[in-house]
Design a protein around this motif. Structure first.
Motif, short mmCIF file in Angstrom:
data_model
loop_
_atom_site.label_atom_id
_atom_site.label_comp_id
_atom_site.label_asym_id
_atom_site.label_seq_id
_atom_site.Cartn_x
_atom_site.Cartn_y
_atom_site.Cartn_z
N LEU A 1 0.82 -1.21 0.00
CA LEU A 1 0.00 0.00 0.00
C LEU A 1 0.85 1.26 0.00
O LEU A 1 0.62 2.20 -0.77
CB LEU A 1 -0.93 -0.01 1.22
N VAL A 2 1.85 1.29 0.87
CA VAL A 2 2.70 2.48 0.96
C VAL A 2 3.50 2.68 -0.32
O VAL A 2 3.62 3.80 -0.83
CB VAL A 2 3.63 2.36 2.19
N LEU A 3 4.04 1.60 -0.87
CA LEU A 3 4.80 1.72 -2.12
C LEU A 3 3.92 2.19 -3.27
O LEU A 3 4.35 3.00 -4.11
CB LEU A 3 5.45 0.37 -2.47
N SER A 4 2.67 1.71 -3.33
CA SER A 4 1.77 2.15 -4.39
C SER A 4 1.41 3.62 -4.23
O SER A 4 1.31 4.36 -5.22
CB SER A 4 0.51 1.29 -4.40
N LEU A 5 1.22 4.08 -2.99
CA LEU A 5 0.94 5.50 -2.77
C LEU A 5 2.13 6.37 -3.17
O LEU A 5 1.95 7.43 -3.78
CB LEU A 5 0.58 5.72 -1.30
N GLY B 1 3.84 10.28 -5.51
CA GLY B 1 5.17 10.85 -5.51
C GLY B 1 5.72 11.10 -6.89
O GLY B 1 6.53 12.01 -7.09
N LEU B 2 5.29 10.30 -7.89
CA LEU B 2 5.81 10.44 -9.25
C LEU B 2 4.82 11.09 -10.21
O LEU B 2 5.23 11.68 -11.22
CB LEU B 2 6.21 9.07 -9.80
N PHE B 3 3.53 10.98 -9.92
CA PHE B 3 2.52 11.49 -10.86
C PHE B 3 1.49 12.32 -10.11
O PHE B 3 0.32 11.97 -10.04
CB PHE B 3 1.84 10.33 -11.60
N PHE B 4 1.94 13.41 -9.52
CA PHE B 4 1.05 14.31 -8.79
C PHE B 4 0.86 15.57 -9.64
O PHE B 4 1.78 16.38 -9.77
CB PHE B 4 1.66 14.67 -7.43
N PRO B 5 -0.31 15.73 -10.25
CA PRO B 5 -0.48 16.83 -11.22
C PRO B 5 -0.36 18.21 -10.60
O PRO B 5 0.03 19.17 -11.28
CB PRO B 5 -1.88 16.59 -11.79
N TRP C 1 11.80 12.19 -14.84
CA TRP C 1 12.15 11.18 -15.85
C TRP C 1 10.96 11.07 -16.79
O TRP C 1 10.02 10.32 -16.53
CB TRP C 1 12.44 9.84 -15.21
N GLY C 2 11.00 11.81 -17.86
CA GLY C 2 9.89 11.81 -18.80
C GLY C 2 8.62 12.35 -18.14
O GLY C 2 8.62 13.43 -17.55
N PRO C 3 7.52 11.57 -18.19
CA PRO C 3 6.28 12.05 -17.55
C PRO C 3 6.30 11.95 -16.03
O PRO C 3 5.47 12.55 -15.35
CB PRO C 3 5.21 11.13 -18.13
N ALA C 4 7.22 11.18 -15.49
CA ALA C 4 7.30 11.01 -14.04
C ALA C 4 8.07 12.16 -13.42
O ALA C 4 9.19 12.49 -13.86
CB ALA C 4 7.97 9.68 -13.69
N ARG C 5 7.47 12.79 -12.39
CA ARG C 5 8.11 13.91 -11.71
C ARG C 5 8.01 13.69 -10.20
O ARG C 5 6.94 13.42 -9.67
CB ARG C 5 7.42 15.22 -12.06
N PHE D 1 1.82 14.74 -0.05
CA PHE D 1 0.49 14.13 -0.16
C PHE D 1 0.57 12.62 0.06
O PHE D 1 -0.27 12.03 0.74
CB PHE D 1 -0.12 14.45 -1.52
N ALA D 2 1.58 11.97 -0.54
CA ALA D 2 1.74 10.53 -0.37
C ALA D 2 2.03 10.18 1.09
O ALA D 2 1.52 9.18 1.61
CB ALA D 2 2.87 10.02 -1.27
N PHE D 3 2.84 11.00 1.76
CA PHE D 3 3.14 10.76 3.17
C PHE D 3 1.88 10.89 4.03
O PHE D 3 1.65 10.08 4.94
CB PHE D 3 4.21 11.74 3.65
#
Length: 247
Positions: A59-63, A68-72, A81-85, A93-95
């Protein structure tokens, strides 16, 4: 004074609901710390750890991966890295979400590891809950403490088949998937076996039943459960009312 199983369930459930509705990471962290301290004081911390790992790590890794990588809404970019930020806002927010989920899971797991299964069955049966349902719920709770020993056996079997667990967090995380999948499948299979055994012993039949186990339920605890239920409902109502009031 020993808590009634339904009282301890009300405490755990209301704590999980209030923590989630509050959406405050300091409160979530405080609940996590309290649950960890109570598990150590109750002597169930070592048995809880494998269950906590199996439930919370994915659950934590998915959040973290999702937010963490795709927060608009993220504006402060740390890496890209490309579309991942990786953004500060996304990690924050993920925390927050991970702390809320962790707090709810920990208090419910603490209840399941510290509740007497025979007392729970007797308490549910006394209140008219179907005996089969009560026994299935209670037997499911008995599976959780067995996770620790079962995970150890699965790890030994996987290592005998050539699984190499490298030292460090990355190595353990990579090997986690090969151990978690057989663990979950074995728990599901055992739950089905237990349900079939209960059905064969007549727990699905109707009719009057006699309980030979008396679980004291003081009036103070009954009132406490009502207060906890009202507090959980009030927390949900306050959370739903907050956006409307702000608008």
């Amino acid at each position: 004074m020993r808590l009634h199983p339904l009282t301890s369930l009300a405490v755990a459930g209301s704590t999980a609901v209030i923590t989630t509705a509050a959406a405050s990471w300091p409160l979530s962290v405080a609940v996590i710390a309290a649950a960890a301290g109570l598990s150590v004081a109750g002597g169930v911390a070592r048995r809880m750890l494998p269950a906590v790992t199996v439930v919370l790590v994915p659950l934590v890794l998915s959040l973290l991966a999702m937010h963490g990588l795709f927060f608009p809404e993220g504006t402060t970019v740390l890496a890209q890295w490309g579309p991942a930020r990786v953004t500060v806002e996304g990690l924050h927010f993920a925390f927050e979400r991970a702390s809320q989920v962790s707090a709810a899971v920990l208090v419910l797991l603490l209840w399941s590891f510290t509740t007497s299964v025979p007392d729970l069955v007797a308490a549910l049966s006394t209140r008219g809950v179907h005996a089969r349902f009560a026994f299935v719920v209670a037997s499911t709770l008995t599976l959780l403490p067995a996770i620790s020993s079962r995970l150890g056996r699965i790890r030994q079997a996987q290592e005998a088949r050539g699984l190499v667990i490298r030292p460090g967090i990355v190595g353990r995380a990579g090997a986690f998937r090969w151990q978690a999948v057989p663990l979950v499948l074995s728990l599901v299979e055992e739950a089905g076996t237990r349900a079939a055994a209960l059905q064969a012993r007549g727990f699905g039949s109707s009719g009057p039943r006699t309980s030979y186990r008396d679980v004291p339920d003081p009036p103070a605890q009954r009132w406490a459960r009502v207060v906890l239920l009202l507090a959980a409902v009030a927390a949900i109502a306050a959370r739903l009312w907050q956006p409307t009031a702000g608008a």
